[in-house]
Enzyme design. Sequence first.
Site, PDB file in Angstrom:
ATOM      1  CD  GLU A 192       8.383 -11.925 -10.063  1.00  0.00           C
ATOM      2  OE1 GLU A 192       7.817 -11.376  -9.136  1.00  0.00           O
ATOM      3  OE2 GLU A 192       9.626 -11.953 -10.176  1.00  0.00           O
ATOM      4  CD  GLU A 204      15.609 -13.971  -9.628  1.00  0.00           C
ATOM      5  OE1 GLU A 204      15.117 -14.480  -8.613  1.00  0.00           O
ATOM      6  OE2 GLU A 204      15.263 -12.866 -10.051  1.00  0.00           O
ATOM      7  CD1 TRP A 231      -0.637  -6.238  -3.483  1.00  0.00           C
ATOM      8  CD2 TRP A 231      -0.493  -6.821  -1.336  1.00  0.00           C
ATOM      9  NE1 TRP A 231      -0.271  -7.556  -3.430  1.00  0.00           N
ATOM     10  CE2 TRP A 231      -0.173  -7.941  -2.131  1.00  0.00           C
ATOM     11  CE3 TRP A 231      -0.469  -6.964   0.044  1.00  0.00           C
ATOM     12  CZ2 TRP A 231       0.167  -9.172  -1.587  1.00  0.00           C
ATOM     13  CZ3 TRP A 231      -0.129  -8.190   0.593  1.00  0.00           C
ATOM     14  CH2 TRP A 231       0.184  -9.283  -0.224  1.00  0.00           C
ATOM     15  CB  CYS A 277      -0.941   0.087   1.183  1.00  0.00           C
ATOM     16  SG  CYS A 277      -2.030  -1.321   1.355  1.00  0.00           S
ATOM     17  CE  LYS A 306      10.833  -3.480  -7.090  1.00  0.00           C
ATOM     18  NZ  LYS A 306      11.390  -4.647  -7.781  1.00  0.00           N
ATOM     19  CG  ASN A 354       1.779   0.587   4.149  1.00  0.00           C
ATOM     20  OD1 ASN A 354       1.489  -0.578   3.935  1.00  0.00           O
ATOM     21  ND2 ASN A 354       2.998   1.066   3.975  1.00  0.00           N
ATOM     22  N   GLY A 355      -0.348  -1.345   6.303  1.00  0.00           N
ATOM     23  CA  GLY A 355       0.026  -2.281   7.365  1.00  0.00           C
ATOM     24  C   GLY A 355      -1.141  -3.202   7.680  1.00  0.00           C
ATOM     25  NE  ARG A 393       4.589   1.594  -0.092  1.00  0.00           N
ATOM     26  CZ  ARG A 393       5.596   1.229   0.687  1.00  0.00           C
ATOM     27  NH1 ARG A 393       6.831   1.383   0.264  1.00  0.00           N
ATOM     28  NH2 ARG A 393       5.387   0.723   1.876  1.00  0.00           N
ATOM     29  CE  LYS A 408      12.171 -11.913 -11.435  1.00  0.00           C
ATOM     30  NZ  LYS A 408      13.042 -11.611 -10.350  1.00  0.00           N
ATOM     31  CG  HIS A 417      16.655 -38.479  -7.242  1.00  0.00           C
ATOM     32  ND1 HIS A 417      16.966 -39.772  -6.912  1.00  0.00           N
ATOM     33  CD2 HIS A 417      17.832 -37.856  -7.499  1.00  0.00           C
ATOM     34  CE1 HIS A 417      18.278 -39.934  -6.938  1.00  0.00           C
ATOM     35  NE2 HIS A 417      18.831 -38.782  -7.302  1.00  0.00           N
TER      36      HIS A 417
HETATM   37  C1  F6R Z   1      10.595 -11.091  -7.337  1.00  0.00           C
HETATM   38  C2  F6R Z   1      10.684 -10.087  -6.296  1.00  0.00           C
HETATM   39  C3  F6R Z   1      10.419 -10.490  -4.894  1.00  0.00           C
HETATM   40  C4  F6R Z   1      11.348  -9.724  -3.934  1.00  0.00           C
HETATM   41  C5  F6R Z   1      10.966 -10.030  -2.480  1.00  0.00           C
HETATM   42  C6  F6R Z   1      11.913  -9.373  -1.501  1.00  0.00           C
HETATM   43  O1  F6R Z   1      10.884 -10.558  -8.592  1.00  0.00           O
HETATM   44  O2  F6R Z   1      10.928  -8.937  -6.560  1.00  0.00           O
HETATM   45  O3  F6R Z   1      10.546 -11.868  -4.724  1.00  0.00           O
HETATM   46  O4  F6R Z   1      12.670 -10.098  -4.194  1.00  0.00           O
HETATM   47  O5  F6R Z   1       9.659  -9.586  -2.231  1.00  0.00           O
HETATM   48  O6  F6R Z   1      11.923  -7.993  -1.659  1.00  0.00           O
HETATM   49  P1  F6R Z   1      13.142  -7.127  -1.137  1.00  0.00           P
HETATM   50  O7  F6R Z   1      14.337  -7.486  -1.933  1.00  0.00           O
HETATM   51  O8  F6R Z   1      12.702  -5.699  -1.350  1.00  0.00           O
HETATM   52  O9  F6R Z   1      13.307  -7.455   0.320  1.00  0.00           O
END
Ligand code: F6R
Length: 611
Positions: free
Chosen positions: A491, A484, A76, A2, A606, A101-102, A27, A488, A507
């Site tokens: 998501e 990773e 969010w 948020c 984010k 926010n929270g 956010r 990507k 396995h």
């Molecule tokens: C995936 C992604 C998330 C963040 C995770 C941690 O692309 O961005 O998995 O890596 O939410 O966020 P930070 O790095 O801000 O602690």
Amino acid sequence: MCGIVGAIAERNVTGILLEGLKRLEYRGYDSAGVAIMSGANNKIHNVKAVGKVNKLVAAAAKTKVKGRLGIAHTRWATHGKTTVANAHPHMSGTDIAIVHNGIIENFEVLRDKLIKDGYVFKTETDTEVIAHLIHQTRKSGKVSLLNAVKKIIKKLQGAYGLCVIDRNSPDQIVVARSGSPLVIGVGIGENFVASDPLALSQVTDRFVYLEEGDIAQVGLESFEIWHGGKKVKRAITTIQSTASDAEKGKYKHFMLKEIHEQPKVIQDTLDGRISGNKVLEEAFGIKAKGVFDKVKSVQIVACGTSFHAGQVAKYWLESIAKLPCQIDIASDYRYRDIIVQPGTLFITVSQSGETADTLAALRFANKQSYIASLSICNVATSSLVRESDLCLLTKAGQEIGVASTKAFTTQLTVFLILAIVLARRTGLKPAQEAKLVKELSKLPGLITKTLKLSNNIKKLSQQFTDKNHSLFLGRGIQYPIAKEGALKLKEISYIHAEAYPAGELKHGPLALVDDQMPVVAVAPNNDLLSKLQANLSTVSARGGKLFVFADESIGYKSDKSCKVIHVPNCPDILAPIVFTVPLQILSYYVAINKGTDVDHPRNLAKSVTVE
Ligand code: F6R
């Protein structure tokens, strides 16, 4: 999660608030709202819309709402569906509007009590209780808005960044912070608040970072901050405008822009930290040497992509620095019975520095017997950096695309530098350090070369568009890179993607392989190559379709069952960083083919500031 913006000025603030919300969309973006106070009777106009901020902009344009005091929010969802009613701001009657926010963990108990007291709830959110509690405390007319907020926050359990306006106090915004970030943006004859300075870079470059437990009253000309019942002074920090970070420029999406920024931001991250043939230890700050001298082992904690960076770092800390290293997912770390070995350095990794799970892990770790806490972070002013003993900043610049790209590769760059500095204490010779530093300095150039694979990968991405599942394989240090790559893809394209150490195929996961399951592998030219090739041949033998990103020096060739993309030859040590880039590009183009919202994938945000 948020995003919050607030403004008090002698001009109309609607545009400022809406622009701030657009910048905070990272956010959360399931709904948004703005409450503006205006007219001789200080009426609060509350406009809300489901969807991204543009929907709110359209709704606000229809109502032509204008005023000199207002608060706004991009949501969010945590409690309650994404409906207009559940979007913030939330009001108590017509007097009080709040954005939050929270998460208020005890909201049900508070709500039941308020219902008994006659309050009618219009939303499913945890936040609405706060508005009614403030109203209840103020209704006698004897308690100021500030004192009402001070009083009611004692009843709240959980986390909040809170912004309140009241038509009976039309000259102020009251804000409070506990567990969710908040800044005051300092203007001339006007002031602002936000959950991130980025929201306000259009109106000011001077910010006051509120600390945990701070409450502030923000007026037109001044603001006052209280902490633990006492008035306190907090420093004003001037930060350079991040406007160019917030623009897409020639790129269609922030993610694509951020992928292409990697050579530059990796160079920025190296600058001032390596020189000639060595790492400049002074760049770590004066306290660092004393801490590094004592390190006998390392504990890393992080979430998501940052966790993958930590998993790669474990290999480097063991192979270069000869130090034992443990890594945990932040949301689980503090719930197990941890045993801290003497001489252990605690490291958190985070792009935002505000991730609730990582921050909670740090706060827990700060009470244990670690020798020190170090954060690897992209935001110098974040809670994580402020609460750690040491920090190593990544210089990735603002990362706006929800899928992390440049933050990850700069985290890996910083980890390599750290591994070298620690390795000096465990026997790394100057000649060996010189070799590693020379290789490290080649990294930006190698990434530039790798980015040239974009067109080939774009073509190849078409073979993924109609698929529902995929497997990503890597061995050793490349396994976290495969993870990773899978993260990507899932998501942003919503294709189910799973990563496995290639040796694990036999396995179980091999049973999944058929011509509808693309199998992606990362194949640098290292000691495990022949083992990886043997694993991959079991995929071809079962009719699986392979997509192999292989070091060009191997001479791996495409055939009917295997499409090979040649990645520029790179030193072993840099391979995890270089091989990340084609996987980022692949997921980007698969998402484009599928027409998903690349920068704002569904259900995500984010900055994850809830547990
Ligand atoms: C995936 C992604 C998330 C963040 C995770 C941690 O692309 O961005 O998995 O890596 O939410 O966020 P930070 O790095 O801000 O602690």
